[in-house]
Design a protein around this motif. Structure first.
Motif, PDB file in Angstrom:
ATOM      1  N   UNK A 283      15.386  10.090 -20.820  1.00 58.10           N
ATOM      2  CA  UNK A 283      14.629  10.580 -19.671  1.00 58.10           C
ATOM      3  C   UNK A 283      15.339  10.398 -18.332  1.00 58.10           C
ATOM      4  N   UNK A 284      16.278   9.420 -18.271  1.00 53.60           N
ATOM      5  CA  UNK A 284      16.920   9.190 -16.976  1.00 53.60           C
ATOM      6  C   UNK A 284      18.005  10.216 -16.665  1.00 53.60           C
ATOM      7  N   UNK A 285      18.259  11.136 -17.578  1.00 51.90           N
ATOM      8  CA  UNK A 285      19.188  12.220 -17.300  1.00 51.90           C
ATOM      9  C   UNK A 285      18.389  13.411 -16.791  1.00 51.90           C
ATOM     10  N   UNK A 286      18.790  13.908 -15.642  1.00 51.67           N
ATOM     11  CA  UNK A 286      18.072  15.028 -15.059  1.00 51.67           C
ATOM     12  C   UNK A 286      18.676  16.311 -15.608  1.00 51.67           C
ATOM     13  N   UNK A 287      17.857  17.079 -16.293  1.00 47.96           N
ATOM     14  CA  UNK A 287      18.319  18.353 -16.830  1.00 47.96           C
ATOM     15  C   UNK A 287      17.746  19.453 -15.946  1.00 47.96           C
ATOM     16  N   UNK A 288      18.622  20.316 -15.470  1.00 48.96           N
ATOM     17  CA  UNK A 288      18.213  21.330 -14.492  1.00 48.96           C
ATOM     18  C   UNK A 288      18.574  22.707 -15.036  1.00 48.96           C
ATOM     19  N   UNK A 289      17.624  23.592 -14.972  1.00 46.99           N
ATOM     20  CA  UNK A 289      17.883  24.968 -15.408  1.00 46.99           C
ATOM     21  C   UNK A 289      18.200  25.812 -14.190  1.00 46.99           C
ATOM     22  N   UNK A 290      19.335  26.491 -14.237  1.00 53.08           N
ATOM     23  CA  UNK A 290      19.742  27.340 -13.117  1.00 53.08           C
ATOM     24  C   UNK A 290      19.956  28.753 -13.628  1.00 53.08           C
ATOM     25  N   UNK A 291      19.733  29.721 -12.786  1.00 53.74           N
ATOM     26  CA  UNK A 291      19.993  31.092 -13.222  1.00 53.74           C
ATOM     27  C   UNK A 291      21.465  31.411 -13.126  1.00 53.74           C
ATOM     28  N   UNK A 292      21.872  32.413 -13.844  1.00 52.16           N
ATOM     29  CA  UNK A 292      23.252  32.866 -13.670  1.00 52.16           C
ATOM     30  C   UNK A 292      23.258  33.922 -12.586  1.00 52.16           C
ATOM     31  N   UNK A 293      24.423  34.131 -12.051  1.00 54.19           N
ATOM     32  CA  UNK A 293      24.540  35.144 -11.013  1.00 54.19           C
ATOM     33  C   UNK A 293      24.553  36.517 -11.663  1.00 54.19           C
ATOM     34  N   UNK A 294      23.936  37.469 -10.982  1.00 52.72           N
ATOM     35  CA  UNK A 294      23.941  38.828 -11.512  1.00 52.72           C
ATOM     36  C   UNK A 294      25.333  39.413 -11.561  1.00 52.72           C
ATOM     37  N   UNK A 295      26.248  38.797 -10.840  1.00 56.54           N
ATOM     38  CA  UNK A 295      27.599  39.342 -10.798  1.00 56.54           C
ATOM     39  C   UNK A 295      28.460  38.971 -11.973  1.00 56.54           C
TER      40      UNK A 295
END
Lengths: 441, 517
Positions: A283-295
């Motif tokens: 739990x102490x690891x922060x997992x972050x979802x990011x979008x990819x660039x449309x490019x």
């Protein structure tokens, strides 16, 4: 938005015969363009006329022409708005308002906040792992975050675990590079004294055990560096991984997170992977979802192979094949020892008692030099030359350079090699890669 | 002893003359020493044994009680000087002078053991207070803790009778270890001084006087050298076998370590600082907990729908002089890749199974605050699951090798060899001297007697260390010390068992290893 000033011979277009396109960008938009790939394709030149703009985190100088070779895919982003001129005919060029740059910038801000806290509390800085499937812009996000970090005065470390498309060294290696200045707009990060380990293949699947071992090696060396270098410790690291996110590839990611003790995992555009990692990492690891660039564009197999070839050529001949002049000389078979890491698997019944199959994956197998050695890339291991005693350290020893076999003469027992340095070889332990390079250009 | 009853007056002794027939009888008498035969270790109460013993004893007694007849002219006269514990010659010395005795201020002197030996041989008559000493007197007066012990004399006499040249061992005559290392030629001055053994050190472990002041120079030198790591030496009074191949090297270590330690210190300050840092750092990382509620990541996947707008980040965190507005993330949420992954039935099943499993449901995992703790937990569980006998590993004494870790046979042998092999000279230069074991004699071979020079005796054939059969066996510490003191001359242990003397020596050898790595 794109005002075309084509075929207008004026002092604005100093390169005669080239089409000049002027683009005026609003704030927080980016110009994306691709240069045609292939031998005959012409280069493109980019010039910032006014305002401020950056390419993957590196700021552009005004009135300086940047050249991009065939196959380049570039995005010029502006936070404040600018106008740029593009000389030459791009394959594609358009302006997009729709960029995730603001999200990436916010990610950087959060990481910088962590670095500040680390600096204040005498802790270590954030260790970030960037994961995602192929073609989502992992390397670009890494480059972006590293450039931003350097620009605010940090000294982050790039850990390159993408054996297929290494941004630091030749393909088939894992490496770490201390970043001291933003990436060059054309060349990328300046590669000075990287720490490189031999993997030998372009996909971690060929020897996942070795891949995990090398990941651990890199993590250990990085931790040691952090212990003696406060700045590197605060700067943390950004780990670029390969696009293999299923099965063993996924297990390798979890292993990497554990080896580097990562604090943040950035998942690019893969919600399933995001959810899996959230379950499998503590739990102490922060997992972050990011979008990819449309490019981001998908690269074909051929395109990847070309990039790999280009990377090896760059190692020997310098950027765009201009700056370095490699040497070619003959090496006697008797002077070197060539190994391959990983023995072919044998039936369990043939193994010595108590040995498990996995152990063979880290075994050194001597390679008899022969004609099939031709065009193979060989790593020169920095392990001390010596007899049996030195052999066990070879797998965990970093690489001091690469050579390519250009010709093998079995009659006289010599091979001709392409080498970045004149003879003699600094060490005589060579590790063979699956990767081949033909010096055609 | 033999002439005890006849020693009423010196006049009588001196004037005692033998008639021709008596002289002839004395000359013709058999000088054969009775054969000892096999040693009987236990009394078996048999008559046969008793008889044999009796006969043997009688033979010895008759031999001892026999009158010795010597020519007056060949007997050298000397007088015993108890204050100096030497015997001064009164008449010119005989042939023995080539290998024995020394000159002191123009006087010819003999050491007590030499005098006693010559008395036994019938070459010397020693007077004390103008009275001749019997051999028994000699034993009583000459052998003391300040000169040589009975056992040492026994060894001395034994070797002399075999023809060896035996001198007292003078530790100061040994070149200092550094001189040995440099291969310096022995200075002539030193050699000269050695001959005029003014007050040669007594080989007896004398507790007070002579031994301490003659504490050899090399030893002292060594002590100086070792003084800096004296604490270490004190900590390791026992043998500390190192793997360095020789004393020379060990010595190099010893000599060079002061500067080295200086250099090291110089480095150490740096390292120390760093390691301090590191300690801090570790301590800190123990409590590292990023507060992710204040460190905001634009996480599209987070279930808690905070706000769909991300506040603009603090411009101090951004490169350049960037100021950006807030960011609307809701459109991105919709755009992120959520497509179903194509899976076979089996994969789907596995996936379903996996979805139910979450490391963070575990209470113990939730309690871990960082990777170190988490990995600890995993290792503990791994150990349990493997059925590895944890009770073997969580105690102070653990197995030498984990059988699940494959290593080569050679390495394994190395790992399980608790008693490391050592060479005699390994680390010997660092050892503190002991009083218990001392080298007593230098022994030179009989065949060099012809051109033997007391002023330049050359390298001895061996060196003798005398000990008793009743006493303890020398430990490795003593053996190393003596070997180091003796340098390249072998040290022989003469073990005295009443009348019998046996000789033992220790030699380096390599244990054979039948391993091909």
């Amino acid at each position: 938005m794109a005002t075309e000033v084509a075929e207008k011979p004026s002092e604005d277009a100093p390169v005669p015969g080239k089409v000049s396109n002027r683009f005026d960008l609003e704030k927080e938009t980016e110009l994306r363009f691709e240069v045609e790939s292939g031998e005959a394709a012409e280069q493109l030149e980019l010039e910032l006329l006014s305002g401020m703009a950056e390419v993957f985190g590196s700021e552009l100088n005004r009135n300086k022409k940047y050249t991009f070779g065939p196959g380049s895919k570039i995005a010029v982003f502006t936070w404040q708005g600018c106008s740029v001129n593009l000389y030459g005919k791009p394959e594609v060029s358009y302006v997009s308002k729709d960029t995730p740059m603001l999200l990436y910038l916010n990610t950087h801000a959060a990481l910088e906040q962590m670095r500040k806290q680390a600096e204040r509390d005498n802790e270590r800085g954030p260790r970030v792992m960037v994961v995602g499937p192929t073609d989502v812009g992992k390397s670009t996000v890494c480059r972006l975050l590293l450039s931003y970090a350097v620009r605010v005065g940090r000294r982050p470390t790039l850990v390159e675990l993408d054996v297929g498309q290494s941004g630091v060294s030749v393909p088939g290696t894992v490496s770490a590079l201390c970043i001291e200045r933003p990436a060059d707009v054309e060349e990328g990060f300046s590669v000075q004294a990287p720490l490189v380990y031999h993997f030998g293949s372009t996909t971690p699947g060929t020897n996942i055990k070795l891949y995990n071992k090398l990941t651990s090696c890199l993590a250990e060396v990085f931790s040691q560096r952090c212990e003696v270098n406060r700045k590197a410790s605060v700067g943390g690291c950004i780990i670029n991984t390969c696009g293999w996110v299923k099965g063993s590839g996924y297990q390798a990611l979890v292993h990497c997170a554990s080896a580097f003790e990562v604090d943040v995992v950035l998942v690019l555009d893969h919600e399933r992977l995001y959810n899996e990692l959230k379950r499998d990492l503590p739990h102490f690891v922060r997992v972050v979802l990011l979008p990819k660039s449309g490019g981001v564009v998908e690269r074909s197999k051929e395109c990847r192979r070309d990039t790999r070839d280009e990377k090896i050529r760059e190692y020997f001949y310098g950027f765009r094949g201009l700056s370095f002049y490699p040497f070619s000389y003959e090496v006697r078979f008797s002077d070197v020892r060539i190994y391959k890491i990983g023995a072919p698997s044998i039936p369990d019944s043939c193994l010595p008692l108590g040995m498990s199959q996995d152990d063979t994956q880290l075994k050194l197998v001597p390679v008899t030099p022969g004609r099939d050695l031709t065009y193979h890339v060989l790593s020169v291991s920095s392990a001390e030359d010596g007899e049996e005693g030195a052999r066990k350290g070879i797998v965990e020893s970093p690489v001091c350079g690469f050579i390519v076999v250009t010709n093998v003469d079995t009659q006289t027992q010599v091979m001709k090699v392409l080498s970045p340095a004149p003879r003699p070889l600094p060490r005589h332990t060579l590790l063979i890669m699956d990767i081949r390079f033909m010096d055609m250009k | 002893m033999a002439d005890q009853n006849k020693k009423d007056t010196p006049e009588k002794f001196c004037c005692e003359m033998l008639s021709p027939s008596e002289l002839f009888a004395a000359r013709a008498r058999s000088h054969k020493i009775p054969v000892k035969g096999q040693k009987d270790f236990f009394p078996n109460d048999s008559d046969e044994q008793r008889e044999r013993l009796e006969q043997s004893l009688n033979e010895h007694w008759s031999l001892i009680s026999e009158e010795r007849v010597e020519r007056l002219g060949s007997i050298v006269k000397a007088s015993w000087i108890p204050s100096e514990q030497i015997v001064e010659l009164q008449s010119p010395a005989g042939k023995f002078w080539q290998t024995m005795g020394f000159s002191d201020n123009g006087k010819q002197c003999l050491l007590p053991e030499e005098a006693l030996y010559l008395m036994e041989c019938g070459n010397l008559q020693v007077f004390y207070q103008d009275l001749p000493l019997s051999i028994q007197d000699g034993y009583e007066r000459f052998l003391s803790s300040n000169t040589v012990s009975l056992q040492q004399y026994q060894v001395f006499g034994h070797l002399k009778r075999l023809g060896y040249v035996v001198h007292r061992f003078d530790p100061s005559s040994e070149p200092a270890s550094y001189a040995r290392q440099l291969n310096l030629p022995q200075s002539h001055d030193r050699a000269g001084r050695q001959v005029k053994r003014k007050r040669s050190t007594s080989p007896t472990p004398a507790p007070t006087s002579s031994q301490t002041d003659t504490q050899d120079a090399s030893e002292r030198m060594e002590e100086d050298q070792c003084s800096h790591d004296g604490e270490e030496a004190k900590k390791l009074p026992e043998l500390h076998p190192t793997t360095s191949p020789g004393a020379a090297e060990a010595q190099t270590d010893a000599t060079s370590s002061p500067d080295q330690s200086g250099v090291r210190n110089w480095w150490m300050t740096d390292v120390g600082r760093n390691s301090g840092n590191q300690a801090d750092h570790h301590a800190a990382s123990g409590s590292t907990r990023w507060d992710f509620s204040s460190i905001l990541f634009p996480d599209l996947g987070s279930s808690e729908r905070l706000s769909s707008r991300l506040a603009s980040p603090d411009s101090s965190l951004l490169p350049g002089t960037l100021a950006v507005g807030d960011c609307n993330i809701s459109p991105w949420r919709r755009r992120v890749n959520q497509r179903e992954v194509k899976m076979s039935l089996k994969e789907r099943e596995e996936d379903k199974h996996r979805r139910q499993w979450d490391v963070n449901r575990d209470r113990e995992v939730r309690q871990c605050r960082n990777w170190a703790e988490y990995r600890d937990l995993l290792a503990r569980r791994e150990g349990k699951r493997k059925g590895q006998p944890a009770h073997l590993w969580n105690r102070e004494v653990t197995p030498l090798h984990d059988p699940t870790q494959p290593i080569s046979t050679g390495e394994l042998l190395e790992k399980i060899s608790v008693i490391k092999s050592t060479h005699l000279l390994d680390g010997a230069s660092r050892l503190k001297g002991s009083d218990e074991w001392r080298i007593c004699f230098n022994v030179y071979q009989p065949d060099m007697v012809a051109d033997f020079k007391k002023s330049n005796p050359g390298k001895p054939y061996s060196r003798m260390c005398v000990c008793s059969f009743d006493g303890p066996v020398p430990d490795l510490h003593a053996i190393k010390l003596l070997a180091f003191q003796s340098g390249d001359v072998p040290v022989v242990f003469a073990v005295v068992d009443y009348g019998d003397i046996s000789f033992y020596t220790f030699k380096d050898f390599q244990l054979p290893t039948d391993v091909f790595p």
